[in-house]
Design an enzyme around this catalytic site. Structure first.
Site, PDB file in Angstrom:
ATOM      1  N   ASP A  70       0.845  -1.195   0.000  1.00  0.00           N
ATOM      2  CA  ASP A  70       0.000   0.000   0.000  1.00  0.00           C
ATOM      3  C   ASP A  70       0.883   1.249   0.000  1.00  0.00           C
ATOM      4  O   ASP A  70       1.682   1.454   0.927  1.00  0.00           O
ATOM      5  CB  ASP A  70      -0.893  -0.018   1.246  1.00  0.00           C
ATOM      6  N   ASP A  71       0.755   2.083  -1.022  1.00  0.00           N
ATOM      7  CA  ASP A  71       1.484   3.358  -1.117  1.00  0.00           C
ATOM      8  C   ASP A  71       2.998   3.185  -1.236  1.00  0.00           C
ATOM      9  O   ASP A  71       3.755   4.103  -0.913  1.00  0.00           O
ATOM     10  CB  ASP A  71       1.206   4.250   0.107  1.00  0.00           C
ATOM     11  N   CYS A 110      -6.159   4.200  -3.850  1.00  0.00           N
ATOM     12  CA  CYS A 110      -6.356   2.811  -3.422  1.00  0.00           C
ATOM     13  C   CYS A 110      -7.575   2.137  -4.031  1.00  0.00           C
ATOM     14  O   CYS A 110      -7.462   1.106  -4.689  1.00  0.00           O
ATOM     15  CB  CYS A 110      -6.448   2.766  -1.902  1.00  0.00           C
ATOM     16  N   LYS A 170      -5.962  -5.592   3.707  1.00  0.00           N
ATOM     17  CA  LYS A 170      -6.786  -4.430   3.349  1.00  0.00           C
ATOM     18  C   LYS A 170      -7.715  -4.766   2.174  1.00  0.00           C
ATOM     19  O   LYS A 170      -7.283  -5.308   1.160  1.00  0.00           O
ATOM     20  CB  LYS A 170      -5.872  -3.261   2.987  1.00  0.00           C
ATOM     21  N   HIS A 172     -10.969  -2.342   1.196  1.00  0.00           N
ATOM     22  CA  HIS A 172     -11.236  -0.978   0.703  1.00  0.00           C
ATOM     23  C   HIS A 172     -12.023  -0.954  -0.612  1.00  0.00           C
ATOM     24  O   HIS A 172     -11.865  -0.049  -1.431  1.00  0.00           O
ATOM     25  CB  HIS A 172      -9.913  -0.211   0.532  1.00  0.00           C
ATOM     26  N   HIS A 341       1.089   2.443   4.287  1.00  0.00           N
ATOM     27  CA  HIS A 341       0.153   3.553   4.434  1.00  0.00           C
ATOM     28  C   HIS A 341       0.324   4.186   5.815  1.00  0.00           C
ATOM     29  O   HIS A 341       0.644   3.498   6.785  1.00  0.00           O
ATOM     30  CB  HIS A 341      -1.271   3.032   4.257  1.00  0.00           C
ATOM     31  N   ASP A 393      -0.095  -0.839  -5.007  1.00  0.00           N
ATOM     32  CA  ASP A 393      -1.357  -0.406  -5.616  1.00  0.00           C
ATOM     33  C   ASP A 393      -1.205   0.899  -6.392  1.00  0.00           C
ATOM     34  O   ASP A 393      -1.940   1.156  -7.340  1.00  0.00           O
ATOM     35  CB  ASP A 393      -2.474  -0.292  -4.565  1.00  0.00           C
ATOM     36  N   LYS A 419       1.152   9.851  -5.365  1.00  0.00           N
ATOM     37  CA  LYS A 419      -0.206   9.403  -5.062  1.00  0.00           C
ATOM     38  C   LYS A 419      -1.234  10.494  -5.334  1.00  0.00           C
ATOM     39  O   LYS A 419      -1.011  11.661  -5.048  1.00  0.00           O
ATOM     40  CB  LYS A 419      -0.262   8.987  -3.586  1.00  0.00           C
TER      41      LYS A 419
END
Length: 623
Positions: A70-71, A110, A170, A172, A341, A393, A419
């Site tokens: 993530d990120d 995301c 995760k 989401h 994240h 992602d 992002k």
């Protein structure tokens, strides 16, 4: 006497003829049945053989493990050039597999990126993107927006061919809870048979403590509530002493006043409906209602405990692998890390190791989780029968910085932006690694443009399964935007020419043409970054928005870059060259055709009722 004998003989002859005819027909019937059985034997044998082959093929299907960071920035890993953050396990994955250097997310945020990853379709096709004046992604567990059940995910496709499927970490992509938080199926609506993890995402508000009771008397609104309460008290006193109101009337009046005051206070304090960010709620609401952990449809942590979260998620994946090693059925494990994240958190034993502070510690803790999952595959002798795909992602959150001034965002190398920034390269260029020991070459680097959209077609192809529309012929045909990379991964054969679209919410900001070993990127709109920077300030909740005043539209003279010669987009191709005219003309025609063929529906987030946090849909942890 003679006549009687003649009659008897006639009867005997007739009966004999009938009997002989019946016996003949009976004999003929038995002969026909024997012939049918003889003819049916090859058919039965063929059916049994096909059934056995199908069972053998299913038993030989490879396991699939998808690991999603993530990120994470493309510049945060050792195998992508970072020399100061230790990622030995992801580096090992790259050494044993195929490393993609031109790997692209379908969105820089995301929710839409993960939707595209699982469906191989642009999320704008089904309205899971924002518009001006709406949130850019899913904001709450208790909302009615999410990945439509009609969309076919990789998990749904694999479950139809006997795969056991699990989503850990995760999600989401929407829970779609019913009244009182019941029926929060989330991933189980989309082909996953088991879920443990975060139905929403991490948020900075997950750390620390946040008050529920807030009543600042210097705010005019709270002053008015105080005045209203005092006035109501006076009315009640006058009504009781002067007008002799009955107790029932007084009781009803008190209930109405208290409810009106409480509801007004709650909506003003914990919702932001009166602002342009109408979808937001208070830090307390985020921490206690969104930052939760669920197992299938049951809340098991509320609020979630940050310390040890990564290890708990990994332990569930290890248990899933161990439990399904000898079941005779292939498995699909989708492990989506909570790292990296914000907020930053690690076990005390992992803290303080990295030269990059808490962010580096988070990357290294995530890498340790990758190592445990890879070691589990080795321990259970599954390396040669398991496809592993590692990806982020989207690009890193450049602006992220903690209250103490420590940077908590990643590094996108020399690519511009990060992002949330639409078609900016830094927001969509991500690490991607495929490994299948004994089937894919080891230590290979692929520079050909690829996309997260390609995951489903690629994994189906590698597993020896037919394309989606053939695998599930009874479902309505859905055009996929991803293509199979199986040939590219196995022997370097390039897929057919294609155009990739880069969206800011529903708007298309850039197009990428991949054709004849040439890669062009045409920007229709771009950011007005500050001089000498490709980000927008600092802060955990600070992003460069890809719409509004921070964006400039290039009109009839879009910017065009040759990414083979100019990968960091420093020198646009002059507008008066034949190359510019030919390529931009081709891409403009493609865009016009695309918009006529693929009309996008309205954003799901346009509905205030469906998007805001609805308390009556909120799942809770019950003792």
């Amino acid at each position: 006497m003679v006549e009687v004998n003649v009659r008897w003989w006639a009867v005997v002859v007739v009966v004999g003829v009938i009997a002989s005819g019946g016996c003949g027909r009976l004999l003929q019937y038995h002969q026909q049945q024997a012939q049918k059985e003889h003819q049916a034997e090859p058919v039965k044998e063929q059916q049994q053989q096909e059934k056995q082959e199908q069972q053998t093929r299913r038993q030989s299907l490879p396991n699939i493990v998808v690991l999603v960071a993530d990120d994470l920035g493309i510049g945060d890993l050792g195998c992508y050039g970072n020399t100061t953050i230790n990622t030995p396990n992801i580096d090992r994955l790259a050494r044993d597999g195929v490393r993609l250097t031109h790997h692209l997310a379908a969105a820089p945020l995301c929710t839409p990126s993960r939707a595209a990853l699982l469906t191989a379709r642009y999320p704008a096709r089904y309205g899971l993107v924002g518009e001006d004046g709406t949130p850019p992604e899913i904001m709450h567990v208790a909302s009615r927006v999410g990945l439509p059940v009609e969309e076919v995910t990789l998990a749904k496709a694999l479950s139809m061919v006997n795969y056991t499927t699990a989503a850990i970490g995760k999600w989401h992509l929407g829970q779609m809870c019913g009244a009182f938080g019941r029926g929060c199926l989330g991933p189980k609506r989309h082909g996953f048979q088991y879920f443990y993890g975060l139905p929403f995402t991490l948020a900075p508000e997950a750390a620390g403590s946040h008050p529920f009771w807030i009543f600042p008397l210097d705010d005019p609104f709270y002053q008015s509530i105080t005045a209203g309460c005092l006035a109501s008290t006076v009315v009640i006193a006058v009504g009781w002493w002067w007008y002799k109101w009955r107790r029932l009337v007084l009781g009803l009046f008190v209930v109405v006043v208290v409810l009106a005051g409480a509801i007004s206070w709650f909506l003003r304090t914990h919702y932001r409906l009166y602002t342009q960010w109408w979808w937001q709620v208070s830090p307390w609401m985020i921490q206690h209602l969104n930052c939760i952990v669920m197992q299938d449809g049951v809340v098991v942590e509320q609020p979630l405990v940050l310390e040890g979260l990564s290890q708990r998620l990994v332990s569930h994946s290890l248990r899933f692998i161990a439990n399904h090693t000898t079941h005779g059925r292939p498995f699909f494990l989708y492990h989506a890390f909570a790292h990296v994240h914000t907020p930053m958190f690690t076990l005390p034993s992992m803290a303080g190791r990295s030269r990059h502070g808490r962010y580096g510690d988070n990357v290294e803790e995530m890498d340790a989780g990758v190592g445990k999952i890879l070691d589990a595959l080795t321990r259970h002798n599954l390396d040669n029968n398991t496809i592993v795909y590692f990806v982020s992602d989207h690009g890193a959150h450049l602006e992220a910085i903690a209250p103490d001034g420590q940077r908590t965002g990643g590094y996108n190398g020399r690519f511009k932006g990060g992002k949330s920034m639409g078609g900016a390269e830094g927001g969509i260029r991500v690490p991607g690694i495929y490994r299948w020991s004994g089937h894919l070459p080891a230590g290979v680097t692929v520079d050909h443009p690829t996309s997260l959209l390609d995951m489903m077609p690629t994994l189906l192809h590698l597993a020896g399964l037919p394309p989606l529309h053939q695998l599930l012929p009874n479902l309505p045909y859905r055009g996929l935007d991803g293509v199979s990379l199986a040939g590219l991964l196995k022997n370097g054969s390039s897929p057919p020419a294609r155009v990739l679209l880069h969206h800011c919410q529903q708007a298309i900001h850039a197009l990428r043409l991949v054709q004849d070993k040439k890669v062009y990127k045409m920007h229709i709109a771009g950011h007005k970054w500050p001089e000498g920077s490709t980000q927008c300030g600092w802060g955990e909740g600070t992003y460069c928005q890809c719409y509004g005043d921070t964006i400039q539209h290039y009109g009839h003279q879009p910017l065009l870059f040759d990414l083979q010669k100019d990968p960091y987009e420093d020198h646009p191709i002059p507008t008066n060259t034949t190359e510019y005219i030919d390529v931009t003309g081709m891409l403009q025609r493609y865009l016009t055709n695309w918009r006529s063929r693929v009309p996008y529906p309205r954003s799901q987030f346009r509905s205030v009722v469906n998007t805001i946090l609805s308390p009556w849909l909120q799942p809770f942890r019950w003792p």
